[in-house]
Design an enzyme around this catalytic site. Structure first.
Site, PDB file in Angstrom:
ATOM      1  N   GLU A  48      -6.109  -4.537  10.432  1.00 34.58           N
ATOM      2  CA  GLU A  48      -5.093  -3.520  10.693  1.00 34.58           C
ATOM      3  C   GLU A  48      -5.474  -2.720  11.941  1.00 34.58           C
ATOM      4  OE1 GLU A  48      -2.841  -2.241   6.925  1.00 34.58           O
ATOM      5  OE2 GLU A  48      -4.698  -1.119   6.929  1.00 34.58           O
ATOM      6  N   GLU A  82      -7.358   5.306   7.096  1.00 34.38           N
ATOM      7  CA  GLU A  82      -7.047   6.674   6.672  1.00 34.38           C
ATOM      8  C   GLU A  82      -8.170   7.253   5.800  1.00 34.38           C
ATOM      9  OE1 GLU A  82      -3.119   5.791   5.209  1.00 34.38           O
ATOM     10  OE2 GLU A  82      -2.434   5.520   7.265  1.00 34.38           O
ATOM     11  N   GLY A 117       2.640  -1.039   4.365  1.00 32.38           N
ATOM     12  CA  GLY A 117       2.588   0.364   3.959  1.00 32.38           C
ATOM     13  C   GLY A 117       3.987   0.903   3.737  1.00 32.38           C
ATOM     14  N   GLY A 118       4.457   1.713   4.677  1.00 32.99           N
ATOM     15  CA  GLY A 118       5.741   2.400   4.558  1.00 32.99           C
ATOM     16  C   GLY A 118       6.869   1.544   3.993  1.00 32.99           C
ATOM     17  N   GLY A 169       1.765   2.647  10.951  1.00 27.99           N
ATOM     18  CA  GLY A 169       2.793   3.684  10.873  1.00 27.99           C
ATOM     19  C   GLY A 169       3.423   4.071  12.204  1.00 27.99           C
ATOM     20  N   SER A 200       2.563  -1.569  10.528  1.00 28.30           N
ATOM     21  CA  SER A 200       3.984  -1.535  10.901  1.00 28.30           C
ATOM     22  C   SER A 200       4.767  -2.804  10.571  1.00 28.30           C
ATOM     23  CB  SER A 200       4.141  -1.208  12.387  1.00 28.30           C
ATOM     24  OG  SER A 200       3.767   0.124  12.631  1.00 28.30           O
ATOM     25  N   HIS A 247      -9.948   1.561   4.358  1.00 30.69           N
ATOM     26  CA  HIS A 247      -8.700   1.796   5.096  1.00 30.69           C
ATOM     27  C   HIS A 247      -8.964   2.874   6.159  1.00 30.69           C
ATOM     28  CE1 HIS A 247      -4.642   2.959   6.114  1.00 30.69           C
ATOM     29  NE2 HIS A 247      -4.240   1.821   5.561  1.00 30.69           N
ATOM     30  N   ASN A 307       0.862  -1.186   0.000  1.00 31.05           N
ATOM     31  CA  ASN A 307       0.000   0.000   0.000  1.00 31.05           C
ATOM     32  C   ASN A 307       0.897   1.234   0.000  1.00 31.05           C
ATOM     33  OD1 ASN A 307      -1.855   2.000   0.398  1.00 31.05           O
ATOM     34  ND2 ASN A 307      -2.396   1.403   2.496  1.00 31.05           N
ATOM     35  N   TRP A 308       1.032   1.834  -1.178  1.00 30.45           N
ATOM     36  CA  TRP A 308       1.940   2.980  -1.294  1.00 30.45           C
ATOM     37  C   TRP A 308       1.345   4.280  -0.766  1.00 30.45           C
ATOM     38  CZ3 TRP A 308       5.596   3.430  -6.120  1.00 30.45           C
ATOM     39  CH2 TRP A 308       6.587   2.441  -6.002  1.00 30.45           C
ATOM     40  N   LYS A 309       0.062   4.245  -0.412  1.00 29.16           N
ATOM     41  CA  LYS A 309      -0.605   5.458   0.093  1.00 29.16           C
ATOM     42  C   LYS A 309      -0.313   6.645  -0.833  1.00 29.16           C
ATOM     43  CE  LYS A 309      -0.336   3.494   4.646  1.00 29.16           C
ATOM     44  NZ  LYS A 309      -0.409   3.687   6.074  1.00 29.16           N
TER      45      LYS A 309
HETATM   46  P1  PGA Z   1       2.268   0.729   7.658  1.00 30.16           P
HETATM   47  O1  PGA Z   1       0.856   0.876   6.935  1.00 30.16           O
HETATM   48  O2  PGA Z   1       2.880  -0.580   7.191  1.00 30.16           O
HETATM   49  O3  PGA Z   1       3.058   1.923   7.199  1.00 30.16           O
HETATM   50  O4  PGA Z   1       2.023   0.717   9.124  1.00 30.16           O
HETATM   51  C1  PGA Z   1       0.024  -0.216   6.727  1.00 30.16           C
HETATM   52  C2  PGA Z   1      -1.277   0.236   6.112  1.00 30.16           C
HETATM   53  O5  PGA Z   1      -1.782   1.305   6.483  1.00 30.16           O
HETATM   54  O6  PGA Z   1      -1.823  -0.438   5.229  1.00 30.16           O
END
Ligand code: PGA
Length: 249
Positions: free
Chosen positions: A167, A100, A231-232, A173, A210, A98, A10-12
């Site tokens: 999640e 976010e 994600g990150g 994050g 994370s 998600h 997930n590159w956001k």
């Molecule tokens: P993260 O994000 O690995 O940066 O914690 C995961 C996600 O939000 O899908």
């Protein structure tokens, strides 16, 4: 769908045309014989979807969007992208719900509408669910997860095209993560619930929050997990490959 172990990136809100090139390394990695049992899915921002579809064409790597609108086709909805538009690009998956996006106003009702339309556009859905730290501390995790599943999947009878991504919101994050014991407990709960409610023999549930190339050695011990939503760490191809290598070995 697939019974391979999933790695979803997930590159956001990250990436430009130059960063797409780094995906070549991951495509090369996916072609190795020892990696035949994994499925890699990239979810870049909308601006890069077309580029990702092109670069992954005729490879085993698939592409997903990070969201889709709750109207299916086209219409006067400024700033929105419909599931039909995404599907027509050659994208196969879409993340919905998600945290976010929920923070931006996606209610359970909207999430449900988005899922129904994405499924009818023949996209595979990655539905994100998870509790806040307050809910966890008040022992409300299972209650919250059950509610999110019930309302997100309202009027849906078959979950064969849906991946559930558990999640915990406080884990995204932050570098903070549940203990393996807590994770196993929550995964067993989710599996049992989905099996009962949807008569699904093998619901697919992945973990996100994370995930990195250090904690992966602990996380991979949990048999109930069917994959990871990263994600990150997924925006750095070296770290992403390292996570996959460590999971497999
Ligand atoms: P993260 O994000 O690995 O940066 O914690 C995961 C996600 O939000 O899908």
């Amino acid at each position: 769908m697939t019974n391979k172990f999933l790695f979803i990136a997930n590159w956001k809100m990250f990436g430009d045309l130059k960063t797409i090139k780094t995906v070549d390394k991951v495509i090369k990695f996916s072609k190795k014989k020892e990696n035949k049992n994994i499925k890699i899915i990239y979810c870049p921002p909308y601006t890069l979807l077309d580029g990702f579809v092109k670069i992954t064409k005729s490879t085993k790597v698939d592409v997903g969007a990070q969201d889709s609108y709750f109207e299916k086709t086209t219409g006067p909805f400024t700033g929105s992208i419909s599931p039909d538009m995404i599907k027509k690009l050659g994208v196969k998956y879409v993340i919905i719900g998600h945290s976010e996006k929920r923070k931006d106003g996606d209610t359970d009702k909207i999430v449900n509408k988005k899922i129904i339309n994405a499924l009818s556009s023949k996209l595979y859905v990655i539905l994100c669910i998870g509790e806040t730290i307050k809910e966890k501390n008040n022992n409300k995790t299972k209650y919250i997860l059950r509610n999110q599943l019930n309302s997100g999947l309202k009027n849906i009878t078959n979950i064969k095209n849906i991946i559930i991504a558990y999640e915990p919101i406080w884990s995204i994050g932050t570098g903070k993560i549940l203990t393996n014991k807590e994770l196993i407990d929550n995964f067993l709960f989710l599996k049992k619930y989905l099996k009962l409610k949807f008569r699904s023999k093998k619901p697919i549930i992945i973990y996100g929050g994370s995930v990195n190339n250090k904690n992966i050695s602990d996380l991979k011990e949990i048999n109930e997990i069917d994959g990871f939503l990263v994600g990150g760490a997924s925006t750095n191809y070296k770290k992403f490959i390292d996570i996959m290598k460590k999971t497999i070995n």
